[in-house]
Design a protein around this motif. Structure first.
Motif, PDB file in Angstrom:
ATOM      1  N   GLY A   1      -3.954   9.357   8.017  1.00 25.28           N
ATOM      2  CA  GLY A   1      -5.273   8.834   8.355  1.00 25.28           C
ATOM      3  C   GLY A   1      -5.081   7.512   9.088  1.00 25.28           C
ATOM      4  O   GLY A   1      -4.041   6.850   8.931  1.00 25.28           O
ATOM      5  N   ASP A   2      -6.083   7.123   9.869  1.00 23.27           N
ATOM      6  CA  ASP A   2      -5.963   5.850  10.580  1.00 23.27           C
ATOM      7  C   ASP A   2      -5.885   4.708   9.580  1.00 23.27           C
ATOM      8  O   ASP A   2      -6.513   4.742   8.532  1.00 23.27           O
ATOM      9  CB  ASP A   2      -7.173   5.642  11.501  1.00 23.27           C
ATOM     10  N   GLY A   3      -5.118   3.703   9.914  1.00 24.40           N
ATOM     11  CA  GLY A   3      -4.997   2.552   9.015  1.00 24.40           C
ATOM     12  C   GLY A   3      -3.767   1.758   9.379  1.00 24.40           C
ATOM     13  O   GLY A   3      -3.058   2.080  10.351  1.00 24.40           O
ATOM     14  N   GLU A   4      -3.519   0.732   8.589  1.00 23.79           N
ATOM     15  CA  GLU A   4      -2.416  -0.174   8.909  1.00 23.79           C
ATOM     16  C   GLU A   4      -1.068   0.532   8.919  1.00 23.79           C
ATOM     17  O   GLU A   4      -0.203   0.238   9.737  1.00 23.79           O
ATOM     18  CB  GLU A   4      -2.364  -1.296   7.869  1.00 23.79           C
ATOM     19  N   THR A   5      -0.902   1.475   7.966  1.00 20.17           N
ATOM     20  CA  THR A   5       0.394   2.152   7.878  1.00 20.17           C
ATOM     21  C   THR A   5       0.667   2.939   9.151  1.00 20.17           C
ATOM     22  O   THR A   5       1.756   2.885   9.726  1.00 20.17           O
ATOM     23  CB  THR A   5       0.393   3.101   6.660  1.00 20.17           C
ATOM     24  N   LYS A   6      -0.354   3.664   9.599  1.00 20.19           N
ATOM     25  CA  LYS A   6      -0.181   4.485  10.796  1.00 20.19           C
ATOM     26  C   LYS A   6       0.136   3.603  12.011  1.00 20.19           C
ATOM     27  O   LYS A   6       1.046   3.902  12.785  1.00 20.19           O
ATOM     28  CB  LYS A   6      -1.443   5.296  11.039  1.00 20.19           C
ATOM     29  N   THR A   7      -0.612   2.509  12.151  1.00 21.69           N
ATOM     30  CA  THR A   7      -0.382   1.609  13.283  1.00 21.69           C
ATOM     31  C   THR A   7       1.053   1.094  13.263  1.00 21.69           C
ATOM     32  O   THR A   7       1.734   1.071  14.292  1.00 21.69           O
ATOM     33  CB  THR A   7      -1.353   0.409  13.191  1.00 21.69           C
ATOM     34  N   ALA A   8       1.506   0.703  12.073  1.00 21.24           N
ATOM     35  CA  ALA A   8       2.858   0.157  11.966  1.00 21.24           C
ATOM     36  C   ALA A   8       3.891   1.215  12.323  1.00 21.24           C
ATOM     37  O   ALA A   8       4.885   0.923  13.001  1.00 21.24           O
ATOM     38  CB  ALA A   8       3.092  -0.348  10.558  1.00 21.24           C
ATOM     39  N   LEU A   9       3.643   2.451  11.871  1.00 25.04           N
ATOM     40  CA  LEU A   9       4.601   3.517  12.165  1.00 25.04           C
ATOM     41  C   LEU A   9       4.615   3.843  13.657  1.00 25.04           C
ATOM     42  O   LEU A   9       5.652   4.154  14.226  1.00 25.04           O
ATOM     43  CB  LEU A   9       4.264   4.771  11.347  1.00 25.04           C
ATOM     44  N   LYS A  10       3.450   3.772  14.260  1.00 25.41           N
ATOM     45  CA  LYS A  10       3.354   4.055  15.703  1.00 25.41           C
ATOM     46  C   LYS A  10       4.246   3.108  16.492  1.00 25.41           C
ATOM     47  O   LYS A  10       4.923   3.508  17.430  1.00 25.41           O
ATOM     48  CB  LYS A  10       1.903   3.892  16.170  1.00 25.41           C
TER      49      LYS A  10
ATOM     50  N   LEU B   1       0.871  -1.161   0.000  1.00 18.13           N
ATOM     51  CA  LEU B   1       0.000   0.000   0.000  1.00 18.13           C
ATOM     52  C   LEU B   1       0.917   1.222   0.000  1.00 18.13           C
ATOM     53  O   LEU B   1       1.799   1.326   0.856  1.00 18.13           O
ATOM     54  CB  LEU B   1      -0.836  -0.033   1.286  1.00 18.13           C
ATOM     55  N   THR B   2       0.738   2.140  -0.966  1.00 17.40           N
ATOM     56  CA  THR B   2       1.633   3.301  -0.971  1.00 17.40           C
ATOM     57  C   THR B   2       1.266   4.220   0.184  1.00 17.40           C
ATOM     58  O   THR B   2       0.091   4.387   0.514  1.00 17.40           O
ATOM     59  CB  THR B   2       1.563   4.080  -2.303  1.00 17.40           C
ATOM     60  N   VAL B   3       2.295   4.792   0.785  1.00 15.06           N
ATOM     61  CA  VAL B   3       2.083   5.637   1.962  1.00 15.06           C
ATOM     62  C   VAL B   3       1.394   6.932   1.551  1.00 15.06           C
ATOM     63  O   VAL B   3       1.740   7.543   0.539  1.00 15.06           O
ATOM     64  CB  VAL B   3       3.443   5.899   2.651  1.00 15.06           C
ATOM     65  N   LYS B   4       0.427   7.342   2.295  1.00 21.96           N
ATOM     66  CA  LYS B   4      -0.390   8.543   2.103  1.00 21.96           C
ATOM     67  C   LYS B   4      -1.359   8.446   0.927  1.00 21.96           C
ATOM     68  O   LYS B   4      -2.504   8.814   1.058  1.00 21.96           O
ATOM     69  CB  LYS B   4       0.453   9.819   2.011  1.00 21.96           C
ATOM     70  N   ASP B   5      -0.911   7.971  -0.265  1.00 23.02           N
ATOM     71  CA  ASP B   5      -1.855   7.885  -1.384  1.00 23.02           C
ATOM     72  C   ASP B   5      -2.716   6.627  -1.327  1.00 23.02           C
ATOM     73  O   ASP B   5      -3.713   6.530  -2.044  1.00 23.02           O
ATOM     74  CB  ASP B   5      -1.106   7.910  -2.721  1.00 23.02           C
TER      75      ASP B   5
END
Ligand code: CDP
Ligand code: MG
Length: 740
Positions: free
Chosen positions: A707-716, A646-650
């Motif tokens: 935005g909330d989602g898998e990417t954000k969780t992983a970065l957290k 999944l591309t980040v942000k887009d």
């Protein structure tokens, strides 16, 4: 150039037998120039002309431009800006710059006449032709300049063919373009991004530099758009100099039904022409390098078969490919005569040029009688919402179709076979091709414009204004890279970035690389990313080629593989067969070596240190960190168990391109390109650690902007680990120059 000669407005006042006797800058007449052209002595080299010169002059005399020389000088002497329009083959590109040279006498006043071309192939080929016509050595009095190759001699070259991109670069670092006396923007009807921006910049510059003359040349007679754009000057409108064409009639044929496979239909039509039509060469328009090479091979095989079966009625054929990345020698082959009959009185041979739309107007090939037009071209289209640039095969416009057909009538009446129906031509094709500025990513251009001093990008006087969203995207990218500050002003970093003939992501990465002590390696990777594909993948030896590629693949990242390939190439340079045996393109690798050298010079000029780390693992990590500094906006995160990202942000779902050598698939990757073919792919991909992204691009990776989602969780999760940014990187992120 001596001071004495520079001062004198008259040339050779005392010597009546000098070819340029009595010439006064910008006051010459057609009569004077014709006399000089006939003279035995070459006015520029002062040596007698060769017989070849006189032969070529004979041919030049037949060009419509030659006939209209008197009229040309009347208009040229009186006006600052001129629009020239005329059919392809009239002699605009080869003759007008020479005529201007006789009027400007740039060899005396130390200035240059420039003529831009949208394509490098055309710039090289035309410079060669004109050097021959003027009886001078290419690269001395007449030269060319394209990205990564400068074939000119400072102080000697006075007529320069160059790509519009190069002139635009020059305009960004030297906005007054002082070394030019006249600038000719050729092929303006193509409306390339660089030519469009140059028109805007030159329109402004014309007011500041009354001594600068500007000529806009267009292959379509409809040059109204440019006339309106340059408008009224000092009470008189910008003159239009029309060059009369001498085109022969061209009969146009359509297919009855739409063709399901245009490549197959094209091959079939070439064979049909070859068997059934009178002698005369063929020009076939296709969309890109691979397709062209493939079709050339197929046609050759089929015709060889036919010749073997029936040598009494089928003559030999030569297929000549033509596309942008061809080397100069190969490119010259389009001008070769057709092959001779295999035996006396045998059936005549035929030349088939298989070309991208370079041959539409940029290059005139004599002897073409048959044109085959499948109706497509390959074009890069930018989607500002998704920030994706994709190469698409699209239908051409009616204007293009007409230009293509016109190529058949240069020397005698011809035929054009359109591989689409008349109904489609009438109802499906757009009237005109969309200008590139409306469908391009503008990041590089905007950086150049800001550097050239354009204060307000929205109010800039565009021939056609780009979409506000595209401009915004460009500003945003440059701001993220710290090339522009939050008010849109150029930062010191941005100023150096603009000096590199590269996309801003690449120049940022290069400038950041000394920080990670891997600038030698990043230099190599940047060069490899700037040349055409280095991998040869012949369809009949696919397995061998794949095996050879696997041997050099670095599983951590394609960028590292590129570095590995380049280093192996350098180690094996003594062995001519090495590249071929390893299924690599020797030409692309040699080009990468040249590009690397040119970029290294710019690095040295800006005192960017060239360093390396000996330990391989540390080096690979350093390289990947430097990659993050330029490409943090092109990151994807693995999702699900199907190998998708999944591309980040887009938030685009993408897969790794089949050419990708990553193994195993890392959780986070950085990619060089997003390509849309059968589905969205990312190409040239390297694994990175998420903590580097947070360290090196903390503003972009500020979790509040996600935005909330898998990417954000992983970065957290990563944030809980310790993240620290060095002071130097912080300064770089603020747009300070290196050697902070
Ligand atoms: O720019 P325009 O289409 O008006 O014509 P040009 O490129 O100046 O070409 C004029 C003529 O020069 C062509 O018709 C060719 O006969 C000749 N030419 C050539 O023989 N070889 C070249 N490399 C370029 C031009
Ligand atoms: Mg031309």
């Amino acid at each position: 150039m001596s001071g004495h000669r520079r001062k004198s407005p008259y040339l050779a006042q005392g010597a009546e037998d000098e070819p340029l006797f009595g010439f006064r800058p910008r006051k010459v007449t057609g009569r004077q120039v014709r006399k000089a052209l006939e003279h035995n002595i070459n006015p520029f080299t002062k040596v007698p002309h060769t017989p070849r010169y006189h032969e070529m002059l004979e041919a030049r005399r037949k060009l419509p431009v030659y006939d209209q020389m008197d009229e040309f000088y009347k208009i040229f002497n009186k006006n600052q800006i001129i629009i020239i329009a005329g059919e392809t083959g009239a002699g605009k590109t080869t003759q007008i710059p020479q005529l201007v040279a006789y009027a400007d006498l740039p060899h005396v006043n130390g200035k240059l006449v420039a003529c831009t071309q949208p394509r490098r192939v055309a710039a090289m080929s035309l410079a060669k032709r004109v050097a021959d016509e003027m009886d001078v050595q290419l690269g001395r009095h007449v030269g060319y300049s394209i990205r990564f190759e400068d074939m000119t001699e400072p102080g000697t070259t006075f007529l320069k063919y160059m790509t519009d991109g190069i002139l635009l670069r020059e305009a960004t670092s030297d906005p007054t373009l002082d070394r030019y006396s006249t600038i000719i923007l050729d092929e303006a009807h193509e409306r390339t991004l660089a030519t469009d921006i140059l028109m805007g910049l030159l329109k402004l510059l014309a007011k500041k530099r009354s001594d600068l003359k500007i000529i806009i040349m267009s292959a379509t007679l409809d040059a109204r758009k440019f006339r309106n754009y340059f408008g009224i000057k000092k009470g008189s409108s910008v003159p239009l100099f029309k060059v009369s064409g001498r085109a022969h009639p061209v009969e146009v044929f359509y297919t009855q039904e739409p063709e399901p496979d245009y490549v197959e239909a094209a091959i079939r039509t070439v064979l049909m022409v070859h068997r059934a039509e009178d002698p005369g060469d063929v020009l076939l328009f296709l969309t890109g390098e691979e397709e062209i090479e493939e079709v050339c091979k197929k046609i050759k095989l089929e015709v060889d078969d036919l010749v073997n079966q029936d040598p009494d009625s089928v003559g030999p054929i030569v297929c000549v490919p033509l596309y942008a990345s061809l080397g100069p020698q190969q490119q010259q082959r389009i001008f070769d005569p057709p092959p001779k009959p295999q035996r006396p009185n045998g059936p005549p041979g035929r030349k088939v040029v298989v070309s991208t739309n370079i041959a539409e107007t940029s290059l005139t090939i004599d002897g073409i009688v048959y044109v085959i037009d499948p109706g497509f071209w390959r074009v890069s289209v930018y989607n500002p919402r998704l920030r994706i640039e994709s190469l698409l095969v699209c239908p051409i416009s009616k204007a293009s179709a007409q230009q293509r057909a016109g190529r058949a009538g240069r020397t005698r009446p011809g035929k054009c076979f359109r591989l689409y129906t008349e109904k489609d031509f009438m109802s499906e094709l757009e009237e005109q091709t969309h200008p590139e500025i409306l469908r391009s990513n503008l990041a590089t251009t905007v950086l150049g414009m800001v550097k050239a001093g354009v204060r307000d990008l929205v109010k800039f006087d565009y021939v056609d204004s780009p979409a506000p969203e595209t401009l915004m995207r460009a500003l945003e990218l440059l701001n993220n890279l710290a090339a522009l500050d939050d008010d849109g002003n150029l930062t010191p970093l941005g100023s150096v970035m603009a000096e590199f003939p590269l996309d801003p992501q690449l120049s940022k990465m290069l400038i950041a690389s000394p920080e990670f002590r891997c600038s030698n390696e990043i230099l190599t990777i940047t060069a490899m990313l700037s040349v055409s594909n280095v991998w040869l993948l012949p369809s009949n030896q696919r397995r061998e080629a794949d095996a050879a590629k696997a041997l050099v693949t670095v599983p951590d990242g394609d960028h590292l593989t590129l570095l590995n390939v380049y280093n192996s190439y350098i180690r094996n340079k003594h062995d001519e067969k090495w590249a071929r045996n390893n299924f690599l393109s020797a030409r692309a690798l040699a080009e990468a070596e040249n590009v690397r050298e040119q970029l290294q010079r710019i690095m040295e000029r800006y005192e960017l240190e060239l360093t390396s780390i000996a330990d391989e693992k540390m080096m690979y990590n350093a390289i990947r960190k430097a990659l993050c500094c330029g490409f943090f906006m092109q990151v994807a995160h693995r999702v699900g168990d199907q190998g998708n990202y999944l591309t980040v942000k887009d938030n685009q779902v993408v897969s790794l391109h089949p050419s990708c050598g990553l193994h195993p698939q890392p959780e986070w990757v950085i990619f060089n390109e997003f390509v849309l073919t059968t589905r969205p792919f990312i190409r040239t991909v390297t694994g990175v650690q998420p903590k580097w992204l947070l360290e090196l691009a903390h503003v972009y990776f500020d979790l509040a902007t996600f935005g909330d989602g898998e990417t954000k969780t992983a970065l957290k999760r990563v944030l809980n680990e310790k993240v620290g940014t060095s002071g130097r990187v912080k300064r770089l992120n603020k747009g300070m120059k290196k050697q902070c």
